[in-house]
Write a protein that holds these residues in place. Structure first.
Motif, short mmCIF file in Angstrom:
data_model
loop_
_atom_site.label_atom_id
_atom_site.label_comp_id
_atom_site.label_asym_id
_atom_site.label_seq_id
_atom_site.Cartn_x
_atom_site.Cartn_y
_atom_site.Cartn_z
N GLU A 20 1.16 -1.46 2.05
CA GLU A 20 0.18 -1.24 1.22
C GLU A 20 0.36 -1.83 -0.14
N GLN A 21 -0.31 -2.45 -0.81
CA GLN A 21 -0.03 -2.69 -2.27
C GLN A 21 -0.64 -1.88 -3.13
N GLN A 28 3.87 -0.05 -0.86
CA GLN A 28 4.34 1.36 -0.20
C GLN A 28 4.45 0.95 1.42
N SER A 29 5.66 1.35 1.84
CA SER A 29 5.75 1.49 3.28
C SER A 29 6.16 2.97 3.78
N ASN A 30 6.04 3.11 5.05
CA ASN A 30 6.20 4.29 5.67
C ASN A 30 7.30 4.04 6.75
N LEU A 31 8.21 4.65 6.31
CA LEU A 31 9.53 4.23 7.56
C LEU A 31 9.44 5.19 8.77
N SER A 32 9.24 4.56 9.93
CA SER A 32 9.02 5.29 11.31
C SER A 32 10.25 5.78 11.81
N ALA A 53 6.90 -6.70 2.16
CA ALA A 53 6.18 -6.65 0.80
C ALA A 53 6.26 -7.94 0.01
N ALA A 54 7.56 -8.63 0.17
CA ALA A 54 7.81 -9.61 -0.69
C ALA A 54 6.67 -10.97 -0.19
N LYS A 55 6.50 -10.94 1.15
CA LYS A 55 5.59 -11.96 1.86
C LYS A 55 3.95 -11.71 1.25
N ILE A 56 3.85 -10.38 1.05
CA ILE A 56 2.41 -10.24 0.58
C ILE A 56 2.52 -10.74 -1.04
N HIS A 57 3.45 -10.32 -1.68
CA HIS A 57 3.60 -10.58 -3.01
C HIS A 57 3.55 -12.06 -3.49
N ILE A 83 8.86 3.51 -1.47
CA ILE A 83 8.29 2.50 -2.45
C ILE A 83 9.03 1.42 -2.76
N VAL A 84 8.38 0.16 -2.74
CA VAL A 84 9.35 -1.03 -2.97
C VAL A 84 8.75 -1.49 -4.41
N ILE A 85 9.71 -1.72 -5.24
CA ILE A 85 9.20 -2.33 -6.40
C ILE A 85 9.88 -3.60 -6.70
N ILE A 86 9.04 -4.64 -6.90
CA ILE A 86 9.38 -6.22 -6.90
C ILE A 86 9.46 -6.85 -8.41
#
Length: 347
Positions: A20-21, A28-32, A53-57, A83-86
Motif C-alpha cells: 500500500e502506498q 506499507q507491507s504486512n509480513l506474513s 514497493a520499488a516497482k510501484i515507485h 514500512i518501506v521508505i524509499i
C-alpha cells in the motif's frame, strides 16, 4: 493482513507481498507468518516485499524490473506491519537507483510513519531498476556456455513430477512433519532434487515450483534465490561426508557414521540467517510467469558458523534468469523464536 493459513499449507505469494502506498516515498507491507522460518519472515520474501514497493515507485518511469539489488539484514524481522521508505539516489532515463529501508516497531498511523526512538531498521537495500523488455545492446556468447556447469539439468516429464512426486532422476524433497510448524516458508515450495547422488559433487541441482500453483513471476525472484529444501546441506557436503550421512543401516554402529549422524541431527536445531544477499537479474520472465525454474546451489566453504551460497536460476529452456550470492550464518534456532522486536504498530 498477515496470512492465517495453517502451518504446512502453501500460501499465496501475491497476497503476501501486497503493498500500500502511503505517500510519495513511503509504502506499507504486512509480513506474513506463512513465509517464516521460526518466528522470522524469510529474508528473500521480505526482500521481495521491498522490491514490490520499488516497482510501484518506478512505475511512472516504466522501470518495473530489478536489474541488480543488494540487501543487508542488520536486525531480525517479525511478522506484521512494516514500512518501506524509499530514497531516490538517481532517477535515470533507462536505469534508476533507489535506497530502500524497511522499518518495524513503533510504527505510526500517520506521517512520519516511524518513531526514530523506537522503530528499527530491519533491512537495508540498494536496487537498480530498468525495463528488461526494452533493454538493448551488444550480446555475445561466453566460454561458460560450453562448459559442463552450463548444461541444463533435464526433466523428461514435468507432469509426472507433479502427479507422482518423482521420475527416474528426480524426487520431491518432502518436509518432515517436525519441520512443518517451524518452517512454514518451506511448505510454499515444491523442491525436486536428485534421487541419488548430486549431479555434480557438492552442488544441489533442483527444479522448483510454487506449491500454491501460482506462476513464478519476476516479482518472486528474490524469494526464489533464498528458498532451499531442508536437506540442502547433504548435497553441499563433500563426497566423503555425504557417504557417511547416507550410510546403510548395517553401518549404524560404525563410530564415524554414528558421530556424523548425531551432528546432522543437531543441524535440525540450526537456523541460517542471511547477512548479505546480492541478486542480478539477467532475463525477464514472461509477464504471465512460468511454472518451473531450474536452480543450482553451491558453497565454497562452510566454516566457523558462516558460509557462502552461489545460486544460479534458469528457466525450462536453459536461459539464465538470475544470479545470486549470499553470506549467511549458522545459529541455534532458539535465537529465532523469541519475541524481540515484535511490532506494536497501530497501522
Amino acid at each position: 493482513m498477515a496470512s492465517d493459513k495453517p502451518a504446512g499449507a502453501s500460501a499465496s505469494f501475491s497476497e503476501a507481498t501486497r503493498i500500500e502506498q502511503l505517500s510519495s516515498h513511503v509504502y506499507q507491507s504486512n509480513l506474513s507468518k506463512a513465509f517464516c522460518v521460526g518466528a522470522v519472515p524469510n529474508g528473500g520474501y521480505t526482500s521481495a516485499c521491498m522490491l514490490a514497493a520499488a516497482k510501484i515507485h518506478l512505475g511512472p518511469r516504466d522501470q518495473p524490473d530489478t536489474l541488480t539489488t543488494h540487501f543487508e539484514f542488520p536486525n531480525r524481522a517479525s511478522t506484521g506491519p512494516a514500512i518501506v521508505i524509499i530514497e531516490d539516489v538517481k532517477l535515470g532515463q533507462n536505469i534508476s537507483t533507489l535506497h530502500l529501508t524497511l522499518w518495524q516497531g513503533g510504527l505510526l498511523s500517520q506521517a512520519p510513519w516511524i518513531d526514530h526512538s523506537v522503530s528499527r531498521r530491519v533491512v537495508l537495500a540498494y536496487t537498480t531498476h530498468t525495463n528488461l523488455r526494452t533493454f538493448s545492446g551488444i550480446s555475445m556468447p561466453t566460454g561458460y556456455e560450453v562448459t559442463p556447469a552450463a548444461e541444463l539439468i533435464s526433466v523428461s516429464d514435468f507432469k509426472a513430477l507433479k502427479t507422482s512426486g518423482a521420475d527416474d532422476v528426480w524426487e520431491e524433497s518432502k518436509l518432515p512433519k517436525a519441520y512443518a510448524t517451524m518452517m512454514p516458508s518451506l511448505a510454499n515450495w515444491q523442491f525436486y532434487i536428485p534421487r541419488k547422488e548430486p549431479l555434480s559433487p557438492g552442488v544441489l541441482d533442483m527444479w522448483i515450483r510454487l506449491a500454491s500453483g501460482e506462476p513464478i513471476t519476476q516479482s518472486t525472484l528474490a524469494y526464489v534465490v533464498d528458498s532451499f529444501p531442508y536437506n540442502m546441506h547433504t548435497f553441499l557436503a563433500a563426497p566423503a561426508l555425504r557417504e557417511l550421512l547416507n550410510a546403510p543401516r548395517e553401518r549404524s554402529n560404525d563410530a564415524d557414521v554414528k558421530g556424523t549422524r548425531e551432528k546432522d541431527q543437531q543441524r535440525a536445531e540450526m537456523w541460517f540467517p542471511t547477512v548479505v544477499m546480492n541478486m542480478e537479474v539477467k532475463t525477464a520472465l514472461p509477464d504471465e510467469g512460468v511454472e518451473w525454474l531450474a536452480v543450482r546451489v553451491s558453497s565454497k566453504q562452510i566454516k566457523d558458523g558462516k558460509f557462502d551460497l552461489e545460486v544460479l536460476v534458469r528457466d525450462a529452456d536453459g536461459e539464465i534468469i538470475t544470479l545470486s550470492h549470499h553470506v549467511a550464518m549458522i545459529l541455534n534456532i532458539v535465537r529465532n523464536t523469541g519475541k524481540k522486536g515484535k511490532s506494536k504498530a497501530s497501522l
